[in-house]
Design a protein around this motif. Structure first.
Motif, mmCIF file in Angstrom:
data_model
loop_
_atom_site.group_PDB
_atom_site.id
_atom_site.type_symbol
_atom_site.label_atom_id
_atom_site.label_comp_id
_atom_site.label_asym_id
_atom_site.label_seq_id
_atom_site.Cartn_x
_atom_site.Cartn_y
_atom_site.Cartn_z
ATOM 1 N N SER A 55 0.802 -1.224 0.000
ATOM 2 C CA SER A 55 0.000 0.000 0.000
ATOM 3 C C SER A 55 0.838 1.280 0.000
ATOM 4 O O SER A 55 0.292 2.369 0.173
ATOM 5 N N ASN A 56 2.141 1.167 -0.249
ATOM 6 C CA ASN A 56 2.987 2.370 -0.338
ATOM 7 C C ASN A 56 2.662 3.125 -1.633
ATOM 8 O O ASN A 56 2.643 2.531 -2.708
ATOM 9 N N THR A 57 2.362 4.418 -1.521
ATOM 10 C CA THR A 57 1.998 5.189 -2.719
ATOM 11 C C THR A 57 3.003 6.306 -3.006
ATOM 12 O O THR A 57 2.712 7.247 -3.734
ATOM 13 N N ASP A 58 4.205 6.218 -2.417
ATOM 14 C CA ASP A 58 5.203 7.276 -2.635
ATOM 15 C C ASP A 58 5.715 7.278 -4.084
ATOM 16 O O ASP A 58 5.731 6.250 -4.739
ATOM 17 N N GLY A 59 6.183 8.456 -4.504
ATOM 18 C CA GLY A 59 6.788 8.585 -5.831
ATOM 19 C C GLY A 59 5.769 8.894 -6.912
ATOM 20 O O GLY A 59 4.558 8.921 -6.668
ATOM 21 N N SER A 60 6.259 9.170 -8.123
ATOM 22 C CA SER A 60 5.359 9.404 -9.260
ATOM 23 C C SER A 60 5.925 8.795 -10.532
ATOM 24 O O SER A 60 7.134 8.599 -10.654
ATOM 25 N N ASN A 61 5.012 8.530 -11.469
ATOM 26 C CA ASN A 61 5.428 7.964 -12.755
ATOM 27 C C ASN A 61 6.312 8.942 -13.514
ATOM 28 O O ASN A 61 6.167 10.163 -13.356
ATOM 29 N N ALA A 62 7.195 8.426 -14.364
ATOM 30 C CA ALA A 62 7.993 9.291 -15.245
ATOM 31 C C ALA A 62 7.022 10.055 -16.141
ATOM 32 O O ALA A 62 6.211 9.440 -16.824
ATOM 33 N N SER A 63 7.090 11.375 -16.119
ATOM 34 C CA SER A 63 6.108 12.134 -16.904
ATOM 35 C C SER A 63 6.702 12.635 -18.216
ATOM 36 O O SER A 63 5.977 13.098 -19.074
ATOM 37 N N TYR A 64 8.005 12.504 -18.381
ATOM 38 C CA TYR A 64 8.601 13.051 -19.605
ATOM 39 C C TYR A 64 8.433 12.109 -20.792
ATOM 40 O O TYR A 64 8.710 12.475 -21.922
ATOM 41 N N ILE A 65 7.964 10.878 -20.530
ATOM 42 C CA ILE A 65 7.605 9.971 -21.627
ATOM 43 C C ILE A 65 6.109 9.703 -21.464
ATOM 44 O O ILE A 65 5.690 9.032 -20.507
ATOM 45 N N PRO A 66 5.262 10.291 -22.354
ATOM 46 C CA PRO A 66 3.805 10.233 -22.148
ATOM 47 C C PRO A 66 3.288 8.826 -21.869
ATOM 48 O O PRO A 66 2.434 8.635 -21.003
ATOM 49 N N TYR A 67 3.826 7.814 -22.534
ATOM 50 C CA TYR A 67 3.346 6.440 -22.324
ATOM 51 C C TYR A 67 3.537 6.004 -20.871
ATOM 52 O O TYR A 67 2.679 5.365 -20.280
ATOM 53 N N LEU A 68 4.683 6.376 -20.305
ATOM 54 C CA LEU A 68 4.999 5.924 -18.940
ATOM 55 C C LEU A 68 4.157 6.651 -17.897
ATOM 56 O O LEU A 68 3.840 6.113 -16.843
ATOM 57 N N VAL A 331 10.264 3.344 -6.322
ATOM 58 C CA VAL A 331 10.281 3.463 -4.850
ATOM 59 C C VAL A 331 10.035 2.099 -4.202
ATOM 60 O O VAL A 331 10.827 1.619 -3.380
ATOM 61 N N ARG A 332 8.914 1.440 -4.615
ATOM 62 C CA ARG A 332 8.624 0.143 -3.991
ATOM 63 C C ARG A 332 9.657 -0.905 -4.404
ATOM 64 O O ARG A 332 9.957 -1.823 -3.644
ATOM 65 N N GLY A 333 10.218 -0.727 -5.615
ATOM 66 C CA GLY A 333 11.257 -1.655 -6.071
ATOM 67 C C GLY A 333 12.447 -1.644 -5.139
ATOM 68 O O GLY A 333 12.948 -2.694 -4.718
ATOM 69 N N GLN A 334 12.883 -0.441 -4.796
ATOM 70 C CA GLN A 334 14.041 -0.341 -3.887
ATOM 71 C C GLN A 334 13.705 -0.915 -2.512
ATOM 72 O O GLN A 334 14.498 -1.641 -1.912
ATOM 73 N N LEU A 335 12.502 -0.558 -2.011
ATOM 74 C CA LEU A 335 12.117 -1.020 -0.672
ATOM 75 C C LEU A 335 12.022 -2.540 -0.610
ATOM 76 O O LEU A 335 12.507 -3.174 0.331
ATOM 77 N N ALA A 336 11.413 -3.117 -1.647
ATOM 78 C CA ALA A 336 11.222 -4.573 -1.645
ATOM 79 C C ALA A 336 12.567 -5.292 -1.717
ATOM 80 O O ALA A 336 12.794 -6.272 -0.992
ATOM 81 N N ILE A 337 13.470 -4.819 -2.567
ATOM 82 C CA ILE A 337 14.773 -5.498 -2.685
ATOM 83 C C ILE A 337 15.558 -5.360 -1.383
ATOM 84 O O ILE A 337 16.153 -6.324 -0.890
ATOM 85 N N GLN A 338 15.509 -4.154 -0.809
ATOM 86 C CA GLN A 338 16.200 -3.958 0.480
ATOM 87 C C GLN A 338 15.666 -4.913 1.526
ATOM 88 O O GLN A 338 16.420 -5.492 2.310
ATOM 89 N N SER A 339 14.340 -5.054 1.533
ATOM 90 C CA SER A 339 13.701 -5.893 2.536
ATOM 91 C C SER A 339 14.110 -7.364 2.359
ATOM 92 O O SER A 339 14.465 -8.046 3.330
ATOM 93 N N ILE A 340 14.093 -7.845 1.113
ATOM 94 C CA ILE A 340 14.435 -9.253 0.851
ATOM 95 C C ILE A 340 15.914 -9.507 1.191
ATOM 96 O O ILE A 340 16.258 -10.495 1.842
ATOM 97 N N ALA A 341 16.774 -8.572 0.764
ATOM 98 C CA ALA A 341 18.212 -8.740 1.031
ATOM 99 C C ALA A 341 18.464 -8.742 2.535
ATOM 100 O O ALA A 341 19.240 -9.543 3.058
ATOM 101 N N HIS A 342 17.772 -7.863 3.232
ATOM 102 C CA HIS A 342 17.897 -7.766 4.688
ATOM 103 C C HIS A 342 17.440 -9.066 5.359
ATOM 104 O O HIS A 342 18.142 -9.647 6.187
ATOM 105 N N ASP A 343 16.252 -9.544 4.961
ATOM 106 C CA ASP A 343 15.686 -10.739 5.592
ATOM 107 C C ASP A 343 16.519 -11.989 5.317
ATOM 108 O O ASP A 343 16.598 -12.885 6.153
#
Ligand code: GLU
Length: 352
Positions: A55-68, A331-343
């Motif tokens: 449920s983490n909603t931090d960060g925003s989509n890349a806006s400089y590429i309309p598709y993203l 944002v969630r990518g970094q958090l999830a990898i940190q969490s898995i590596a930590h655990d």
């Protein structure tokens, strides 16, 4: 004021402007919890990371590429692939998204193998630039006469990745593209394909990358035609992957170049080690140092929301989640990898 000085000033404005594409969030930091008291399985670590940040909603989509910009921010998938071919996943593991900058490591693997380690170092450079991913100022600052580093700087920032793409051999753009997509597909263990909408969206608004290519050409550090190279580079950023593909691709690097699912020798051990070294220096844009300090794993992110971290000799962890931090990392990518590596207690700098 000299002509060169005012040009540098212009470039610094371009470089500073290029940092404000993404959300205001700062780089995600490790969660402050103790190591689990009992050993947990990889699947448990994946589930924990998925549930804790769902449920983490931090960060925003890349806006400089309309598709993203239009990507569904709710999608979130985690996949771990081990070097013996085991797969652990949670969430949207099979959702297709554009690979973007993560492609740079697989084109690099190809070019490194055909050019050799010294040529790569002399023609592109392997030092972190410390500047935003698409900085033109970095080209001016990486003046080999001043710093000993060639102007492209590093194969994982746009200037270096564009110069790397210009070293892909082939008589035509189609032939070069075929080499790039075939290499990436061998890493993934299945045929990857171009996302035409992303490619069109980026090609329609590609002046900044074209300017980088032309600037490199003016310094004789672009090794093919600039317009053709930008077309190739943009295709490279626009093929679709899933989090599972990224985990298999990363696990191939973790396994010395042998794909753990297909058992194909996609590249060799030395190339894999060099690619991982470059990922450690510049895989997360200008926050690569902080990432390595916090997590201790070579990784590569892309503005499409993908990120893959490699544990040499063990596994790769890949995540998809489109909202980015200020540097352009999921944002969630970094958090999830940190969490898995930590655990799981993994960090390449650990003594056991
Ligand atoms: N195609 C994107 C660009 O060149 C890739 C950026 C990224 O993922 O870092 O702007």
């Amino acid at each position: 004021m000299t002509k060169q000085k005012s040009f540098l000033e212009y470039l610094s404005i371009v470089s500073i402007a290029s940092c404000v594409f993404f959300g205001p969030t700062q780089a995600a930091t490790a969660r402050d919890v103790p190591q689990p008291t009992h050993p947990i399985t990889i699947q448990e670590a994946v589930n924990r990371a998925y549930n804790d940040y769902k449920s983490n909603t931090d960060g925003s989509n890349a806006s400089y590429i309309p598709y993203l910009e239009k990507a569904n921010t709710k999608l979130y998938g985690i996949v771990v692939v081990t070097i013996d071919g085991k797969i652990f996943k949670a969430g949207d593991a099979d959702y297709f998204f554009p690979v973007e900058s993560i492609s740079k490591i697989f084109t690099l693997a190809h070019v490194l193998k055909i050019q050799g380690a010294n040529n790569l170092k002399n023609k592109i450079g392997v030092n972190a630039t410390g500047l935003p991913f698409n900085s033109a100022l970095a080209i001016e600052l990486n003046n080999d006469k001043l710093t000993g580093s060639p102007p492209p700087g590093n194969p994982l920032v746009n200037a270096g990745a564009i110069a790397t793409a210009s070293l892909v051999e082939g008589k035509s753009l189609e032939e070069k593209w075929n080499t790039v997509i075939k290499t990436a597909s061998a890493f993934a263990g299945r045929p990857l394909t171009l996302n035409k909408d992303v490619y069109d969206s980026e090609m329609a608004d590609n002046q900044h990358n074209l300017a980088i290519a032309i600037l490199l050409k003016s310094y004789h550090y672009l090794y093919a035609d600039s317009a053709e190279t930008i077309d190739l580079y943009t295709r490279e950023c626009s093929y679709n992957v899933t989090a599972k593909d990224l985990a298999v691709m990363g696990a191939t690097l973790a396994n010395g170049g042998n794909n753990p699912l297909t058992h194909q020798n996609v590249t060799d051990e030395e190339t894999s080690m060099r690619v991982l070294a470059v990922m450690a220096t510049a895989g997360l844009y200008n926050t690569s140092g902080e990432w390595l300090y916090n997590v201790g794993l070579p990784a590569k992110s892309g503005v499409g929301g993908g990120i893959v971290a490699v544990v040499p000799g063990k596994m790769a962890i890949a995540v998809y989640s489109s909202p980015l931090d200020a540097a352009g990392n999921s944002v969630r990518g970094q958090l999830a990898i940190q969490s898995i590596a930590h655990d799981l207690g993994i960090n390449i700098f650990k003594n056991k």
